[in-house]
Design an enzyme around this catalytic site. Structure first.
Site, PDB file in Angstrom:
ATOM      1  N   ASP A 198       0.788  -1.235   0.000  1.00 14.08           N
ATOM      2  CA  ASP A 198       0.000   0.000   0.000  1.00 14.08           C
ATOM      3  C   ASP A 198       0.821   1.288   0.000  1.00 14.08           C
ATOM      4  O   ASP A 198       0.349   2.334   0.408  1.00 14.08           O
ATOM      5  CB  ASP A 198      -0.896   0.001   1.246  1.00 14.08           C
ATOM      6  N   GLU A 238      -0.429  -9.038  -1.577  1.00 13.95           N
ATOM      7  CA  GLU A 238      -1.141  -8.548  -0.399  1.00 13.95           C
ATOM      8  C   GLU A 238      -2.350  -7.702  -0.836  1.00 13.95           C
ATOM      9  O   GLU A 238      -2.581  -6.603  -0.357  1.00 13.95           O
ATOM     10  CB  GLU A 238      -0.195  -7.718   0.467  1.00 13.95           C
ATOM     11  N   GLU A 261      -2.302   5.008   3.023  1.00 12.65           N
ATOM     12  CA  GLU A 261      -2.105   3.625   2.577  1.00 12.65           C
ATOM     13  C   GLU A 261      -3.397   2.931   2.167  1.00 12.65           C
ATOM     14  O   GLU A 261      -3.430   2.151   1.217  1.00 12.65           O
ATOM     15  CB  GLU A 261      -1.404   2.807   3.671  1.00 12.65           C
ATOM     16  N   HIS A 312       5.017   4.063  14.188  1.00  9.38           N
ATOM     17  CA  HIS A 312       5.458   4.971  13.122  1.00  9.38           C
ATOM     18  C   HIS A 312       4.316   5.510  12.276  1.00  9.38           C
ATOM     19  O   HIS A 312       4.540   6.259  11.334  1.00  9.38           O
ATOM     20  CB  HIS A 312       6.443   4.249  12.201  1.00  9.38           C
ATOM     21  N   ARG A 318       1.470   7.584  10.581  1.00 19.98           N
ATOM     22  CA  ARG A 318       1.172   9.006  10.438  1.00 19.98           C
ATOM     23  C   ARG A 318      -0.044   9.423  11.271  1.00 19.98           C
ATOM     24  O   ARG A 318      -0.044  10.487  11.879  1.00 19.98           O
ATOM     25  CB  ARG A 318       0.854   9.235   8.954  1.00 19.98           C
ATOM     26  N   HIS A 376      11.723   4.318  14.992  1.00 21.33           N
ATOM     27  CA  HIS A 376      11.652   4.626  13.554  1.00 21.33           C
ATOM     28  C   HIS A 376      12.338   5.974  13.300  1.00 21.33           C
ATOM     29  O   HIS A 376      12.222   6.888  14.119  1.00 21.33           O
ATOM     30  CB  HIS A 376      10.165   4.695  13.159  1.00 21.33           C
TER      31      HIS A 376
HETATM   32  N1  UDP Z   1      11.181  -4.460  11.455  1.00 20.07           N
HETATM   33  C1  UDP Z   1      12.573  -4.543  11.430  1.00 20.07           C
HETATM   34  N2  UDP Z   1      13.283  -3.828  12.357  1.00 20.07           N
HETATM   35  C2  UDP Z   1      12.688  -3.031  13.287  1.00 20.07           C
HETATM   36  C3  UDP Z   1      11.259  -2.960  13.299  1.00 20.07           C
HETATM   37  C4  UDP Z   1      10.538  -3.684  12.364  1.00 20.07           C
HETATM   38  O1  UDP Z   1      13.150  -5.241  10.598  1.00 20.07           O
HETATM   39  O2  UDP Z   1      13.381  -2.404  14.088  1.00 20.07           O
HETATM   40  C5  UDP Z   1      10.418  -5.228  10.448  1.00 20.07           C
HETATM   41  C6  UDP Z   1       9.316  -6.106  10.999  1.00 20.07           C
HETATM   42  O3  UDP Z   1       9.801  -7.397  11.310  1.00 20.07           O
HETATM   43  C7  UDP Z   1       8.303  -6.134   9.870  1.00 20.07           C
HETATM   44  C8  UDP Z   1       8.517  -4.826   9.139  1.00 20.07           C
HETATM   45  O4  UDP Z   1       9.743  -4.295   9.627  1.00 20.07           O
HETATM   46  O5  UDP Z   1       8.550  -7.181   8.962  1.00 20.07           O
HETATM   47  C9  UDP Z   1       7.388  -3.879   9.426  1.00 20.07           C
HETATM   48  O6  UDP Z   1       7.676  -2.655   8.900  1.00 20.07           O
HETATM   49  P1  UDP Z   1       6.931  -1.332   9.348  1.00 20.07           P
HETATM   50  O7  UDP Z   1       6.385  -1.523  10.714  1.00 20.07           O
HETATM   51  O8  UDP Z   1       7.894  -0.223   9.116  1.00 20.07           O
HETATM   52  O9  UDP Z   1       5.796  -1.156   8.252  1.00 20.07           O
HETATM   53  P2  UDP Z   1       4.314  -1.717   8.101  1.00 20.07           P
HETATM   54  O10 UDP Z   1       4.357  -3.194   8.157  1.00 20.07           O
HETATM   55  O11 UDP Z   1       3.483  -1.092   9.181  1.00 20.07           O
HETATM   56  O12 UDP Z   1       3.894  -1.206   6.754  1.00 20.07           O
END
Ligand code: UDP
Length: 391
Positions: free
Chosen positions: A105, A127, A141, A218, A220, A251
């Site tokens: 997204d 996804e 998103e 993280h 928004r 983050h």
């Molecule tokens: N993740 C990572 N290191 C960290 C925090 C998260 O590798 O310090 C990984 C986590 O295992 C997951 C992904 O980042 O697979 C999630 O990313 P994020 O939370 O940034 O984005 P979202 O999934 O909310 O789009």
């Protein structure tokens, strides 16, 4: 499983477009699978995230063919969108792929599919079919994902719910493929084939004998007061008992950093770190007592691992995590967060039932299935187990 329809020839060229940490994690099993099966592949890193991607390239052995460096500090979503279109177009013109794959997204996903559409190149969406129900949350998103869904020819749904959502929106059944989420492939593969680094061992020693709460935030929609009040509630929780410890990979977004520095600095049982490498992060995740996060990918990982999770969001486009009992939604209210944290401590029945792993997001074979859909099943791939399906 949906009937498999193969539209590409064995020599078709696939272009994979990604730009953020979660996209690369979720594409990594696909890229590895396509490379191992000798397919023509072009990988394009838009550069939406910069430092977060470097350790992932190393971990997964990926070297992108194009680095578009589309990120400019402080640029608006519209400026990012137009830069992405401008930078993707010459790549598409030069490479002439038969299919563009996007994931999830992000701006890279929506602009990647738009750029492909404008050049009449078919798009596959990993996804597909997740919906929060609120076009403004998560922002932008939710709308990005819906827009990609309008363009895609191949919709790779992770769950039965996602498949039904797409059907309800009028997507043709033969374009939807229930495959699971590649995040589960990446998770199982990483836990099985890697060992955590010394940082994780050191953190485990530091938290020995304590309940480890792993936190990330993280989104928004949470920036500002909501995030500050959540963090304050978390600090009070950790302060309330000496057998609690918290690790928080922060983050890099300046809004997150400012709130964290104001609310969580200088506590002996709170560890603030830079974002952790994926390998270390998932190993730590598998040792956590409780996860508190607004992340989408972490909801999927917590579910696959059976790690009780409090989701710092009003709604989720992954209700399966809540329905299978692993996750609880907290919403904006800090009181509700306090109450849920207390419950996690005193309600052992909930904690035990939330600690059961569930394969609703996939069984670790999504990448294989996607390749089978695109190229036809190869004799080399394993016979696939049917996915367990959550309504
Ligand atoms: N993740 C990572 N290191 C960290 C925090 C998260 O590798 O310090 C990984 C986590 O295992 C997951 C992904 O980042 O697979 C999630 O990313 P994020 O939370 O940034 O984005 P979202 O999934 O909310 O789009």
């Amino acid at each position: 499983m949906t009937q498999v329809v193969s539209e590409l020839s064995k020599t078709s060229k696939i272009l994979i477009c990604f730009g953020t940490r979660p996209e690369l994690i979720k594409f990594a099993p696909m890229i590895q699978f396509l490379v191992a099966s000798g397919k023509q592949l072009v990988t394009v890193n838009t550069g939406q995230h910069t430092d977060l991607l470097l350790p992932l390239f190393e971990l997964f052995g990926i070297r992108p063919d194009y680095n578009l460096e589309a990120m400019v500090a402080g640029q608006s979503l519209n400026a990012l969108g137009s830069r992405l279109l401008e930078k993707l177009d010459p790549v598409l013109e030069k490479e002439q792929p038969d299919l563009v794959l996007v994931q999830g997204d992000t701006a890279s996903a929506v602009m990647g599919s738009m750029a492909a559409f404008n050049r009449r190149i078919p798009v596959g969406h990993l996804e597909a079919g997740l919906r929060s129900g609120n076009p403004l949350s998560p922002f932008p998103e939710e709308m990005n994902r819906r827009l990609v869904g309008q363009i895609a020819r191949f919709h790779f749904a992770a769950t039965e719910r996602n498949r039904r959502t797409l059907l309800d929106e009028g997507v043709k059944p033969e374009s939807i493929h229930l495959v699971g989420n590649t995040v589960v492939d990446a998770l199982h593969q990483t836990l099985k084939t890697t060992r955590p680094g010394s940082t994780v061992a050191e953190m485990q020693e530091w938290a020995a004998g304590k309940k480890l709460v792993l936190v990330t935030t993280h989104r928004r929609e949470n920036f500002g007061e909501t995030m500050s009040l959540h963090l304050r509630a978390l600090r009070e929780f950790i302060e309330s008992r000496t057998d609690l410890a918290m690790v928080f990979p922060v983050h890099p977004n300046p809004n997150v950093r400012a709130a964290v520095n104001a609310e969580l600095d200088h506590h002996p049982r709170i560890r603030l770190t830079d974002p952790m490498g994926y390998c270390d992060f998932v190993h730590l995740l598998s040792h956590a007592w409780l996860i508190v996060s607004d992340s989408g990918g972490i909801q999927e990982e917590a579910t696959a691992l059976g790690k009780p999770m409090i989701v710092l969001r009003e709604n989720t486009e992954r209700p399966e995590a809540v329905e299978c009992g692993v996750a609880r939604l907290v919403g904006e209210s800090p009181e509700r967060l306090r109450e849920m944290l207390r419950t996690a401590l005193i309600d052992e029945v909930w904690h035990a039932s939330a600690s059961r792993s569930c394969d609703v997001f996939g069984d670790g074979h999504a990448a294989e299935r996607i390749c089978d859909v695109l190229f036809g099943a190869s004799e080399k791939t394993n016979p696939l187990q049917p996915l367990s399906i959550a309504a």
